[in-house]
Motif scaffolding. Structure first.
Motif, PDB file in Angstrom:
ATOM      1  N   SER A 187      73.550 -32.949  57.956  1.00 37.22           N
ATOM      2  CA  SER A 187      72.737 -32.418  57.167  1.00 37.22           C
ATOM      3  C   SER A 187      71.813 -33.722  56.509  1.00 37.22           C
ATOM      4  N   THR A 188      70.543 -33.093  55.901  1.00 30.94           N
ATOM      5  CA  THR A 188      69.372 -34.601  55.650  1.00 30.94           C
ATOM      6  C   THR A 188      69.018 -34.092  54.124  1.00 30.94           C
ATOM      7  N   ILE A 189      69.181 -35.133  53.483  1.00 33.17           N
ATOM      8  CA  ILE A 189      68.750 -35.123  51.767  1.00 33.17           C
ATOM      9  C   ILE A 189      68.054 -35.802  51.640  1.00 33.17           C
ATOM     10  N   LEU A 190      66.916 -35.358  50.561  1.00 30.88           N
ATOM     11  CA  LEU A 190      65.679 -36.552  49.938  1.00 30.88           C
ATOM     12  C   LEU A 190      66.502 -36.289  48.754  1.00 30.88           C
ATOM     13  N   LEU A 191      66.160 -37.943  48.501  1.00 29.98           N
ATOM     14  CA  LEU A 191      67.011 -37.966  47.522  1.00 29.98           C
ATOM     15  C   LEU A 191      65.929 -38.983  45.984  1.00 29.98           C
ATOM     16  N   ILE A 192      66.200 -38.335  44.928  1.00 27.66           N
ATOM     17  CA  ILE A 192      64.535 -38.844  44.335  1.00 27.66           C
ATOM     18  C   ILE A 192      65.221 -39.220  43.150  1.00 27.66           C
ATOM     19  N   THR A 193      65.488 -40.538  41.772  1.00 29.23           N
ATOM     20  CA  THR A 193      65.577 -40.985  40.927  1.00 29.23           C
ATOM     21  C   THR A 193      65.029 -40.188  39.942  1.00 29.23           C
TER      22      THR A 193
ATOM     23  N   GLU B 217      67.566 -29.936  55.322  1.00 32.10           N
ATOM     24  CA  GLU B 217      69.260 -29.819  55.984  1.00 32.10           C
ATOM     25  C   GLU B 217      70.339 -29.037  55.698  1.00 32.10           C
ATOM     26  N   GLY B 218      71.173 -28.221  56.271  1.00 36.19           N
ATOM     27  CA  GLY B 218      72.641 -28.188  56.493  1.00 36.19           C
ATOM     28  C   GLY B 218      72.739 -27.728  54.988  1.00 36.19           C
ATOM     29  N   CYS B 219      74.012 -28.107  54.514  1.00 38.29           N
ATOM     30  CA  CYS B 219      74.309 -27.242  53.656  1.00 38.29           C
ATOM     31  C   CYS B 219      75.579 -28.734  52.893  1.00 38.29           C
ATOM     32  N   ILE B 220      75.976 -28.333  51.370  1.00 36.15           N
ATOM     33  CA  ILE B 220      76.822 -29.547  50.699  1.00 36.15           C
ATOM     34  C   ILE B 220      78.062 -28.656  50.119  1.00 36.15           C
ATOM     35  N   GLU B 221      79.560 -30.033  50.016  1.00 34.79           N
ATOM     36  CA  GLU B 221      80.286 -29.111  48.783  1.00 34.79           C
ATOM     37  C   GLU B 221      80.294 -29.657  47.925  1.00 34.79           C
ATOM     38  N   VAL B 222      80.690 -29.607  47.156  1.00 38.31           N
ATOM     39  CA  VAL B 222      81.092 -30.167  45.883  1.00 38.31           C
ATOM     40  C   VAL B 222      82.769 -29.975  45.521  1.00 38.31           C
ATOM     41  N   GLN B 223      83.494 -30.891  45.462  1.00 36.71           N
ATOM     42  CA  GLN B 223      84.937 -31.140  44.835  1.00 36.71           C
ATOM     43  C   GLN B 223      85.050 -31.788  43.926  1.00 36.71           C
ATOM     44  N   LYS B 224      86.285 -30.984  43.376  1.00 35.99           N
ATOM     45  CA  LYS B 224      86.613 -31.535  41.903  1.00 35.99           C
ATOM     46  C   LYS B 224      88.264 -32.378  42.213  1.00 35.99           C
TER      47      LYS B 224
ATOM     48  N   LYS C  82      76.632 -26.014  48.125  1.00 35.75           N
ATOM     49  CA  LYS C  82      74.703 -25.929  48.127  1.00 35.75           C
ATOM     50  C   LYS C  82      73.840 -26.173  49.836  1.00 35.75           C
ATOM     51  N   LYS C  83      73.082 -24.636  49.876  1.00 35.09           N
ATOM     52  CA  LYS C  83      72.311 -24.901  51.409  1.00 35.09           C
ATOM     53  C   LYS C  83      71.325 -25.106  50.967  1.00 35.09           C
TER      54      LYS C  83
END
Length: 227
Positions: free
Chosen positions: A105-111, A57-64, A77-78
């Motif tokens: 946002s809700t994120i699924l994290l996988i190694t 759920e939600g979206c993220i932003e990648v910053q440099k 990313k959506k």
């Protein structure tokens, strides 16, 4: 979060998979589900690479962060998108960018190892993963080309021409984000973007109605990229 599989049916990795197939795949690995508030840091520069994320759920932003001290938005990313996969599978041991929650946002994290376990068992997941990876490289290449243009009008022209091609539209574009987000994507201030858009409208190059942009003179937009 209940029924994670229902959130993953439209994800990049589990494209064309049923909820039952997704449940079966997830039951064979370990994963974490985390919630983030708007503005929360998900991965930070120089943090040891461990997880690949899937946005439920939600979206993220990648910053440099540039050496000059300037911070630029690399990409957004959506819901359903993967992120962090390039870092995890590279020879570096740290994330090169900061990744923030653009919205709640809700994120699924996988190694890495668990992703490898999934991909080794299902060739369709492997194909989906590689397609996502290839599209990410293309997106970064487009961002690099966008940043190579010096004027705001050139950036606008490049962005509009790309959207026309991406969404296979003729001359009417429904902007897929707000103008504020668009200005951040172009790395220009919102007032500057609005000023240049008004100039293009006054010149009858484009017409804007809320998020709908009609291209009145495509050839002019193309010519801007050569100036």
């Amino acid at each position: 979060m209940k029924n994670i599989s229902s959130f993953l049916t439209n994800s990049v990795l589990f494209k064309n998979k049923t909820q039952q197939e997704i449940n079966n795949a997830l039951s064979s690995i370990e994963y974490i589900v985390k919630s983030y508030k708007k503005g929360d840091l998900i991965f930070s520069v120089d943090q040891t690479t461990k997880y690949i994320g899937i946005i439920l759920e939600g979206c993220i932003e990648v910053q440099k962060n540039l050496a000059s001290g300037k911070v630029i938005s690399i990409l957004y990313k959506k819901k359903g998108d993967l992120f962090g996969e390039g870092s995890v599978f590279s020879k570096t041991n740290t994330y090169p960018c900061n990744i923030f929650a653009k919205t709640k946002s809700t994120i699924l994290l996988i190694t890495k190892q668990n992703i490898l376990n999934l991909l080794s068992k299902d060739s369709s997941l492997l194909i989906n993963f590689l397609n996502s990876f290839a599209n990410r490289i293309l997106s970064l290449n487009l961002k690099t080309e966008l940043l190579s243009y010096s004027s705001i009008q050139q950036k606008i022209a490049f962005s509009l021409l790309y959207l026309m091609d991406e969404y296979k539209c003729n001359n009417v574009i429904l902007l897929p984000y707000s103008k504020k987000t668009w200005s951040e994507h172009l790395n220009v201030s919102r007032p500057s973007l609005f000023r240049e858009l008004k100039i293009l409208c006054d010149q009858k190059i484009i017409h804007i109605q809320n998020r709908t942009i009609t291209i009145l003179n495509k050839d002019h937009l193309i010519s801007l990229l050569w100036h």
